[in-house]
Design an enzyme around this catalytic site. Sequence first.
Site, PDB file in Angstrom:
ATOM      1  N   GLU A  98      -5.468   9.820   2.998  1.00  0.00           N
ATOM      2  CA  GLU A  98      -5.306  11.263   2.806  1.00  0.00           C
ATOM      3  C   GLU A  98      -4.758  11.525   1.408  1.00  0.00           C
ATOM      4  O   GLU A  98      -4.031  10.691   0.849  1.00  0.00           O
ATOM      5  CB  GLU A  98      -4.360  11.788   3.904  1.00  0.00           C
ATOM      6  CG  GLU A  98      -3.900  13.220   3.785  1.00  0.00           C
ATOM      7  CD  GLU A  98      -5.019  14.253   3.905  1.00  0.00           C
ATOM      8  OE1 GLU A  98      -5.985  14.146   3.134  1.00  0.00           O
ATOM      9  OE2 GLU A  98      -4.892  15.183   4.704  1.00  0.00           O
ATOM     10  N   ASP A  99      -5.086  12.661   0.852  1.00  0.00           N
ATOM     11  CA  ASP A  99      -4.570  12.984  -0.478  1.00  0.00           C
ATOM     12  C   ASP A  99      -3.091  13.367  -0.429  1.00  0.00           C
ATOM     13  O   ASP A  99      -2.250  12.721  -1.044  1.00  0.00           O
ATOM     14  CB  ASP A  99      -5.420  14.074  -1.156  1.00  0.00           C
ATOM     15  CG  ASP A  99      -5.583  15.337  -0.309  1.00  0.00           C
ATOM     16  OD1 ASP A  99      -5.039  15.413   0.809  1.00  0.00           O
ATOM     17  OD2 ASP A  99      -6.268  16.271  -0.784  1.00  0.00           O
ATOM     18  N   ASP A 102       1.494  17.554   3.649  1.00  0.00           N
ATOM     19  CA  ASP A 102       2.337  18.694   3.291  1.00  0.00           C
ATOM     20  C   ASP A 102       3.121  19.111   4.539  1.00  0.00           C
ATOM     21  O   ASP A 102       4.147  18.527   4.852  1.00  0.00           O
ATOM     22  CB  ASP A 102       1.407  19.785   2.752  1.00  0.00           C
ATOM     23  CG  ASP A 102       2.144  20.987   2.211  1.00  0.00           C
ATOM     24  OD1 ASP A 102       3.308  20.845   1.810  1.00  0.00           O
ATOM     25  OD2 ASP A 102       1.556  22.083   2.189  1.00  0.00           O
ATOM     26  N   PHE A 151       2.443  23.148  -6.435  1.00  0.00           N
ATOM     27  CA  PHE A 151       1.087  22.932  -5.973  1.00  0.00           C
ATOM     28  C   PHE A 151       0.393  22.020  -6.967  1.00  0.00           C
ATOM     29  O   PHE A 151       0.410  22.259  -8.170  1.00  0.00           O
ATOM     30  CB  PHE A 151       0.339  24.267  -5.851  1.00  0.00           C
ATOM     31  CG  PHE A 151      -0.966  24.132  -5.144  1.00  0.00           C
ATOM     32  CD1 PHE A 151      -1.020  24.109  -3.755  1.00  0.00           C
ATOM     33  CD2 PHE A 151      -2.144  24.000  -5.856  1.00  0.00           C
ATOM     34  CE1 PHE A 151      -2.228  23.962  -3.087  1.00  0.00           C
ATOM     35  CE2 PHE A 151      -3.366  23.847  -5.194  1.00  0.00           C
ATOM     36  CZ  PHE A 151      -3.403  23.835  -3.809  1.00  0.00           C
ATOM     37  N   ARG A 164     -10.680  19.036  -9.406  1.00  0.00           N
ATOM     38  CA  ARG A 164     -10.712  17.766  -8.680  1.00  0.00           C
ATOM     39  C   ARG A 164     -10.924  16.559  -9.585  1.00  0.00           C
ATOM     40  O   ARG A 164     -10.468  15.458  -9.290  1.00  0.00           O
ATOM     41  CB  ARG A 164     -11.851  17.767  -7.649  1.00  0.00           C
ATOM     42  CG  ARG A 164     -11.625  18.636  -6.446  1.00  0.00           C
ATOM     43  CD  ARG A 164     -12.629  18.282  -5.355  1.00  0.00           C
ATOM     44  NE  ARG A 164     -12.746  19.331  -4.345  1.00  0.00           N
ATOM     45  CZ  ARG A 164     -11.926  19.469  -3.310  1.00  0.00           C
ATOM     46  NH1 ARG A 164     -10.916  18.648  -3.157  1.00  0.00           N
ATOM     47  NH2 ARG A 164     -12.106  20.447  -2.437  1.00  0.00           N
TER      48      ARG A 164
HETATM   49  P1  IMP Z   1      -0.906  19.948   5.849  1.00  0.00           P
HETATM   50  O1  IMP Z   1      -1.630  20.147   7.155  1.00  0.00           O
HETATM   51  O2  IMP Z   1      -0.039  21.109   5.505  1.00  0.00           O
HETATM   52  O3  IMP Z   1      -0.161  18.640   5.772  1.00  0.00           O
HETATM   53  O4  IMP Z   1      -2.043  20.027   4.784  1.00  0.00           O
HETATM   54  C1  IMP Z   1      -2.428  18.974   4.060  1.00  0.00           C
HETATM   55  C2  IMP Z   1      -3.633  19.365   3.247  1.00  0.00           C
HETATM   56  O5  IMP Z   1      -3.375  20.542   2.490  1.00  0.00           O
HETATM   57  C3  IMP Z   1      -3.936  18.294   2.241  1.00  0.00           C
HETATM   58  O6  IMP Z   1      -4.857  17.392   2.756  1.00  0.00           O
HETATM   59  C4  IMP Z   1      -4.497  19.075   1.089  1.00  0.00           C
HETATM   60  O7  IMP Z   1      -5.888  19.209   1.268  1.00  0.00           O
HETATM   61  C5  IMP Z   1      -3.863  20.416   1.189  1.00  0.00           C
HETATM   62  N1  IMP Z   1      -2.746  20.522   0.233  1.00  0.00           N
HETATM   63  C6  IMP Z   1      -1.434  20.545   0.491  1.00  0.00           C
HETATM   64  N2  IMP Z   1      -0.702  20.621  -0.624  1.00  0.00           N
HETATM   65  C7  IMP Z   1      -1.599  20.641  -1.636  1.00  0.00           C
HETATM   66  C8  IMP Z   1      -1.457  20.685  -3.065  1.00  0.00           C
HETATM   67  O8  IMP Z   1      -0.366  20.719  -3.647  1.00  0.00           O
HETATM   68  N3  IMP Z   1      -2.614  20.670  -3.773  1.00  0.00           N
HETATM   69  C9  IMP Z   1      -3.842  20.607  -3.182  1.00  0.00           C
HETATM   70  N4  IMP Z   1      -4.010  20.556  -1.871  1.00  0.00           N
HETATM   71  C10 IMP Z   1      -2.904  20.580  -1.099  1.00  0.00           C
HETATM   72 MG    MG Z   2      -6.775  17.167   2.231  1.00  0.00          MG
END
Ligand code: IMP
Ligand code: MG
Length: 186
Positions: A98-99, A102, A151, A164
């Site tokens: 996963e990238d 959050d 962000f 990207r």
């Molecule tokens: P979560 O469900 O809140 O953990 O969301 C995670 C997803 O939100 C990641 O896989 C990203 O695609 C996106 N995301 C969260 N923070 C960022 C950020 O700082 N930049 C870009 N995408 C983000």
């Molecule tokens: Mg993602």
Amino acid sequence: MCKDELKEVLSPTIIQERIQALGRQITLDYAGRSLVLVGVLKGAFIFLADLCRAIDLPIQVDFVRMASYGSKQESSGRISFTKDIELDIKGKDVLVVEDIIDTGHTIKYLKEVLTLHQPASVRICCLIDKHERREVAIQADYVGFEVKHGFLVGYGLDFAEDYRCLPGVFHLNPGHRPKAFQPSDR
Ligand code: IMP
Ligand code: MG
């Protein structure tokens, strides 16, 4: 794109060094086994491409795509699958790539769904852990970097599909950010 909207947080060199270290660790941890890497599209595509070449094991690759932010770029906690896995992972060791983690909603949901396929194991490897914003109890097994605020874009990460392909990771400065990340860098 104007220059003042981006501030480098992780250089390409730092990212590559960390990925080599993660690859060595994963290679040791799964020694003698094989792995299915499941990348979370789209953000993890570059990370997965580099990580899979840093792991010295037999590897198969699959992808899922989840929608958690939608067009508003806010985490609602509502997740949907827009692309499921295609490989049979029953009895296999699965490493989700996963990238960013959050709030944790996306990865928690994905882990639960993958577990239904009865893999031998499911672990999580993320490039960036924003654990201060976590809303659900989930921890990655392998973390590239911890970043507290802001962000991030670049190295696969986007804002509204832009940025990207930048080779490093950058803070997108206030004023250019999605609503959920303004103005206080929660
Ligand atoms: P979560 O469900 O809140 O953990 O969301 C995670 C997803 O939100 C990641 O896989 C990203 O695609 C996106 N995301 C969260 N923070 C960022 C950020 O700082 N930049 C870009 N995408 C983000
Ligand atoms: Mg993602």
